[in-house]
Design a protein around this motif. Structure first.
Motif, PDB file in Angstrom:
ATOM      1  N   MET A 143       0.853  -1.187   0.000  1.00 45.56           N
ATOM      2  CA  MET A 143       0.000   0.000   0.000  1.00 45.56           C
ATOM      3  C   MET A 143       0.886   1.234   0.000  1.00 45.56           C
ATOM      4  SD  MET A 143      -2.712   1.359   2.906  1.00 45.56           S
ATOM      5  CE  MET A 143      -3.609  -0.174   2.961  1.00 45.56           C
ATOM      6  N   TRP A 144       0.405   2.334  -0.572  1.00 45.16           N
ATOM      7  CA  TRP A 144       1.182   3.563  -0.592  1.00 45.16           C
ATOM      8  C   TRP A 144       0.270   4.775  -0.498  1.00 45.16           C
ATOM      9  CZ3 TRP A 144       0.608   0.219  -4.712  1.00 45.16           C
ATOM     10  CH2 TRP A 144      -0.173   0.685  -5.780  1.00 45.16           C
ATOM     11  N   LEU A 145       0.819   5.848   0.019  1.00 41.40           N
ATOM     12  CA  LEU A 145       0.163   7.153   0.049  1.00 41.40           C
ATOM     13  C   LEU A 145       1.171   8.158  -0.494  1.00 41.40           C
ATOM     14  CD1 LEU A 145      -0.947   5.538   2.783  1.00 41.40           C
ATOM     15  CD2 LEU A 145      -2.239   7.657   3.026  1.00 41.40           C
ATOM     16  N   VAL A 146       0.854   8.738  -1.628  1.00 41.36           N
ATOM     17  CA  VAL A 146       1.757   9.650  -2.320  1.00 41.36           C
ATOM     18  C   VAL A 146       1.023  10.967  -2.555  1.00 41.36           C
ATOM     19  CG1 VAL A 146       3.119  10.047  -4.393  1.00 41.36           C
ATOM     20  CG2 VAL A 146       2.961   7.742  -3.446  1.00 41.36           C
ATOM     21  N   ALA A 147       1.697  12.066  -2.259  1.00 40.89           N
ATOM     22  CA  ALA A 147       1.079  13.384  -2.418  1.00 40.89           C
ATOM     23  C   ALA A 147       1.914  14.230  -3.364  1.00 40.89           C
ATOM     24  CB  ALA A 147       0.950  14.088  -1.073  1.00 40.89           C
ATOM     25  N   ARG A 148       1.249  15.104  -4.075  1.00 39.33           N
ATOM     26  CA  ARG A 148       1.908  16.104  -4.900  1.00 39.33           C
ATOM     27  C   ARG A 148       0.995  17.317  -4.971  1.00 39.33           C
ATOM     28  NH1 ARG A 148      -0.175  15.560 -10.187  1.00 39.33           N
ATOM     29  NH2 ARG A 148      -1.435  13.683 -10.451  1.00 39.33           N
ATOM     30  N   SER A 149       1.539  18.418  -5.436  1.00 43.23           N
ATOM     31  CA  SER A 149       0.755  19.646  -5.516  1.00 43.23           C
ATOM     32  C   SER A 149       0.890  20.233  -6.914  1.00 43.23           C
ATOM     33  CB  SER A 149       1.232  20.659  -4.470  1.00 43.23           C
ATOM     34  OG  SER A 149       2.610  20.954  -4.659  1.00 43.23           O
ATOM     35  N   GLY A 150      -0.136  20.941  -7.331  1.00 47.07           N
ATOM     36  CA  GLY A 150      -0.123  21.584  -8.637  1.00 47.07           C
ATOM     37  C   GLY A 150      -1.487  22.153  -8.966  1.00 47.07           C
ATOM     38  N   GLU A 151      -1.487  23.187  -9.793  1.00 50.45           N
ATOM     39  CA  GLU A 151      -2.731  23.827 -10.233  1.00 50.45           C
ATOM     40  C   GLU A 151      -3.559  24.339  -9.059  1.00 50.45           C
ATOM     41  OE1 GLU A 151      -3.335  24.288 -13.354  1.00 50.45           O
ATOM     42  OE2 GLU A 151      -1.722  23.056 -14.168  1.00 50.45           O
ATOM     43  N   GLY A 152      -2.878  24.708  -7.931  1.00 51.37           N
ATOM     44  CA  GLY A 152      -3.592  25.248  -6.787  1.00 51.37           C
ATOM     45  C   GLY A 152      -4.236  24.203  -5.900  1.00 51.37           C
ATOM     46  N   PHE A 153      -3.875  22.908  -6.090  1.00 46.51           N
ATOM     47  CA  PHE A 153      -4.487  21.834  -5.313  1.00 46.51           C
ATOM     48  C   PHE A 153      -3.407  20.911  -4.754  1.00 46.51           C
ATOM     49  CE2 PHE A 153      -7.923  23.310  -7.885  1.00 46.51           C
ATOM     50  CZ  PHE A 153      -9.073  23.087  -7.148  1.00 46.51           C
ATOM     51  N   VAL A 154      -3.738  20.260  -3.640  1.00 47.47           N
ATOM     52  CA  VAL A 154      -2.930  19.162  -3.120  1.00 47.47           C
ATOM     53  C   VAL A 154      -3.605  17.866  -3.549  1.00 47.47           C
ATOM     54  CG1 VAL A 154      -1.998  18.034  -1.073  1.00 47.47           C
ATOM     55  CG2 VAL A 154      -2.208  20.518  -1.136  1.00 47.47           C
ATOM     56  N   HIS A 155      -2.861  17.006  -4.219  1.00 51.93           N
ATOM     57  CA  HIS A 155      -3.399  15.741  -4.724  1.00 51.93           C
ATOM     58  C   HIS A 155      -2.828  14.603  -3.892  1.00 51.93           C
ATOM     59  CE1 HIS A 155      -4.718  18.075  -8.187  1.00 51.93           C
ATOM     60  NE2 HIS A 155      -3.468  18.477  -8.365  1.00 51.93           N
ATOM     61  N   LEU A 156      -3.702  13.800  -3.294  1.00 46.36           N
ATOM     62  CA  LEU A 156      -3.277  12.648  -2.497  1.00 46.36           C
ATOM     63  C   LEU A 156      -3.722  11.376  -3.195  1.00 46.36           C
ATOM     64  CD1 LEU A 156      -2.071  11.459   0.137  1.00 46.36           C
ATOM     65  CD2 LEU A 156      -4.392  11.556   1.090  1.00 46.36           C
ATOM     66  N   GLU A 157      -2.768  10.479  -3.411  1.00 40.38           N
ATOM     67  CA  GLU A 157      -3.059   9.170  -3.998  1.00 40.38           C
ATOM     68  C   GLU A 157      -2.952   8.116  -2.911  1.00 40.38           C
ATOM     69  OE1 GLU A 157      -0.925   5.896  -6.942  1.00 40.38           O
ATOM     70  OE2 GLU A 157      -0.577   8.045  -7.292  1.00 40.38           O
ATOM     71  N   VAL A 158      -4.031   7.366  -2.712  1.00 39.06           N
ATOM     72  CA  VAL A 158      -4.047   6.238  -1.785  1.00 39.06           C
ATOM     73  C   VAL A 158      -4.240   4.992  -2.635  1.00 39.06           C
ATOM     74  CG1 VAL A 158      -5.145   5.179   0.213  1.00 39.06           C
ATOM     75  CG2 VAL A 158      -5.057   7.672   0.025  1.00 39.06           C
ATOM     76  N   GLY A 159      -3.232   4.145  -2.697  1.00 38.44           N
ATOM     77  CA  GLY A 159      -3.297   2.994  -3.588  1.00 38.44           C
ATOM     78  C   GLY A 159      -2.735   1.750  -2.960  1.00 38.44           C
ATOM     79  N   GLY A 160      -3.001   0.619  -3.615  1.00 41.82           N
ATOM     80  CA  GLY A 160      -2.486  -0.644  -3.139  1.00 41.82           C
ATOM     81  C   GLY A 160      -2.787  -1.766  -4.105  1.00 41.82           C
ATOM     82  N   ASP A 161      -2.183  -2.906  -3.857  1.00 39.88           N
ATOM     83  CA  ASP A 161      -2.470  -4.090  -4.655  1.00 39.88           C
ATOM     84  C   ASP A 161      -3.891  -4.566  -4.356  1.00 39.88           C
ATOM     85  OD1 ASP A 161       0.157  -4.066  -5.660  1.00 39.88           O
ATOM     86  OD2 ASP A 161       0.884  -5.118  -3.877  1.00 39.88           O
ATOM     87  N   GLN A 162      -4.462  -5.318  -5.298  1.00 42.25           N
ATOM     88  CA  GLN A 162      -5.825  -5.807  -5.145  1.00 42.25           C
ATOM     89  C   GLN A 162      -5.839  -7.332  -5.189  1.00 42.25           C
ATOM     90  OE1 GLN A 162      -7.355  -3.542  -8.591  1.00 42.25           O
ATOM     91  NE2 GLN A 162      -8.861  -2.670  -7.212  1.00 42.25           N
ATOM     92  N   ALA A 163      -6.563  -7.931  -4.239  1.00 36.16           N
ATOM     93  CA  ALA A 163      -6.765  -9.373  -4.310  1.00 36.16           C
ATOM     94  C   ALA A 163      -7.608  -9.713  -5.522  1.00 36.16           C
ATOM     95  CB  ALA A 163      -7.428  -9.864  -3.029  1.00 36.16           C
TER      96      ALA A 163
END
Length: 485
Positions: free
Chosen positions: A400-420
């Motif tokens: 599982m991972w949580l990755v953040a970045r910013s751009g275009e006036g927004f904070v973007h958070l990605e919450v992802g992981g492998d799927q069974a």
């Protein structure tokens, strides 16, 4: 020259020569310093840092050639002019080799000739500084511009790449240049042959250029969406070959994200309007059906059909209430808060669950170290729901991972992981109309994000699922920036 007085240093063992030069150059607006030999001349130079130096070749303790050599090492951009009475061509050649910019012979018949040599040397020094400054600015721009800039040679190998390769694709400049096929290897296999052909065509014809949206492979395996564009050459004369192709790759992930979110949110908005109208039209006859079912039950308690009608009417009433709750506005209490702190607090709350499942999420929250002006409780509810949904979908030993970045006036958070196993219908995870299942919290998350002026979407590919949530930065909200969707 600037408004300050230019500074001149004259190094000569003849006092009369020094005094004559000093008097003349001071009358021309110079500040003049004198030194009787090479050793003291270097000491004065280090102390005063003059703009131009006049040096005699024949002096005690340290001759002029050694002074010139030292000055070239200490300050190669400071002009030095030989003023010597030797008059031998060999000495002049040696002086130039040692670093002299010009040569004036003694006795000086016309001081204007010396002044002209000084002016030309200062002008040349100013041009050199301007060129070097322009080169430094250009190099700094190329290295730090938020684009990947590359040079592709006739040997079909990477010859140059700026530091944008790390920002965009996760590779250092040294790693990229160490692999001649690095650029092509980063292009998605479906588009690799086309890009190779376009680069070769541009090498063969300097008048040719191209631009295309493409998918690239990040070092961590993720897909990066970008635009690959060749840069036309100004030296092109017809359709001749050129030694290399220069181009750039621009990240358009934020733009695509906002476009997808816009489409998705528009669908949800339309669906919500339709749902509200349908709920209104259904509720009136539903009340009548429910009332008749209750009367039938009282009159004929042993009639099973009446009980079934009443049960189904109640279930439909709950369904309509879910639509009503989904469309109702959310009460907010916004305060300035750092998005990364919200995420870390959520992970701390879920620590026992994650530890019990043997999961340690990979974190990259540098892009979330930005202040957003939102309700921290609402943000926490959304993040916790996304983490839990992702955790429930993980296979044994899944990541599982949580990755953040910013751009275009927004904070973007990605919450992802492998799927069974993949979600059967990824388009339905945010819809509030299913009566059961694990996605009950996701429609609420979507509604909460919409109330905050943000957006959310879900994607799955290659055995991995990813949630993307976008929250406006505090400064964007204060400036009245529109939401991304």
């Amino acid at each position: 020259m600037s408004a300050r007085r230019p500074v001149l240093l004259t190094i000569d063992d003849e006092p009369l020569i020094r005094e004559t030069i000093a008097a003349y150059m001071e009358n021309r607006g110079f500040a003049v310093y004198e030194a009787p030999d090479g050793r003291r001349g270097l000491e004065t130079f280090l102390e005063k840092r003059p703009d131009v130096v006049l040096v005699d070749l024949r002096m005690p303790e340290m001759d002029g050639l050694e002074v010139l050599s030292r000055l070239r090492d200490i300050a190669p951009d400071t002009p030095s002019i030989v003023v010597s009475g030797t008059g031998v061509l060999r000495d002049a050649i040696e002086a130039v080799k040692a670093g002299a910019w010009d040569y004036v012979t003694k006795p000086i018949q016309d001081m204007a000739a010396l002044a002209l040599a000084v002016d030309k040397a200062l002008e040349r020094a100013g041009l050199r500084r301007a060129v070097r400054l322009a080169e430094q600015r250009y190099a700094n721009l190329v290295e730090n511009i938020p684009l990947l800039i590359f040079g592709w040679g006739r040997g079909l190998g990477l010859e140059f790449v700026n530091q944008g390769c790390r920002t965009l694709l996760g590779y250092s400049r040294e790693e990229a240049l160490g692999q001649p096929d690095w650029l092509l290897d980063r292009i998605h296999p479906d588009q690799r042959d086309w890009v190779r052909g376009q680069l070769q065509a541009c090498l063969d014809d300097c008048a040719r250029s191209f631009s295309r949206q493409c998918r690239l492979l990040h070092k961590n395996g993720q897909i990066v969406h970008g635009v690959l564009k060749s840069i036309p050459t100004s030296a092109c004369a017809g359709h001749e070959p050129r030694p290399r192709v220069e181009g750039l790759i621009m990240d358009i992930g934020d733009r695509l994200l906002l476009e997808k979110v816009l489409v998705h949110k528009e669908k949800i908005h339309t669906l919500g309007a339709i749902s509200a109208e349908v709920a209104h039209e259904i509720r009136n006859p539903l009340m009548a059906i429910g009332g008749f079912a209750k009367r039938l039950t009282r009159k004929m308690p042993d009639l099973p059909e009446a009980a079934i009608i009443l049960e189904e009417a109640n279930r439909l009433e709950q369904f309509l209430n879910r639509i009503r709750d989904y469309l109702n506005p959310v009460r907010q209490h916004p305060v300035p808060v750092v998005m990364a702190e919200v995420v870390r607090n959520c992970l701390a709350l879920l620590g026992p669950e994650l530890t019990g499942a043997g999961v340690t999420p990979r974190l990259d929250l540098e892009g979330a170290a930005i202040v957003v002006e939102e309700d921290p409780d609402i943000l926490a509810q959304v993040v916790i729901n996304l983490i839990r949904f992702t955790l429930d979908a993980l296979p044994p030993r899944g990541g599982m991972w949580l990755v953040a970045r910013s751009g275009e006036g927004f904070v973007h958070l990605e919450v992802g992981g492998d799927q069974a196993q993949p979600v059967a219908d990824a388009q339905r995870v945010f819809l509030p109309f299913d009566a059961g299942g694990d996605t009950i919290g996701l429609p609420v998350c979507f509604r909460l994000m919409r109330s905050l002026g943000g957006a959310m979407r879900f994607e799955q590919q290659g055995g991995q699922g990813r949630f993307f949530m976008s929250v406006p930065m505090a400064e964007s909200r204060q400036a009245g920036a529109p939401p991304p969707a």
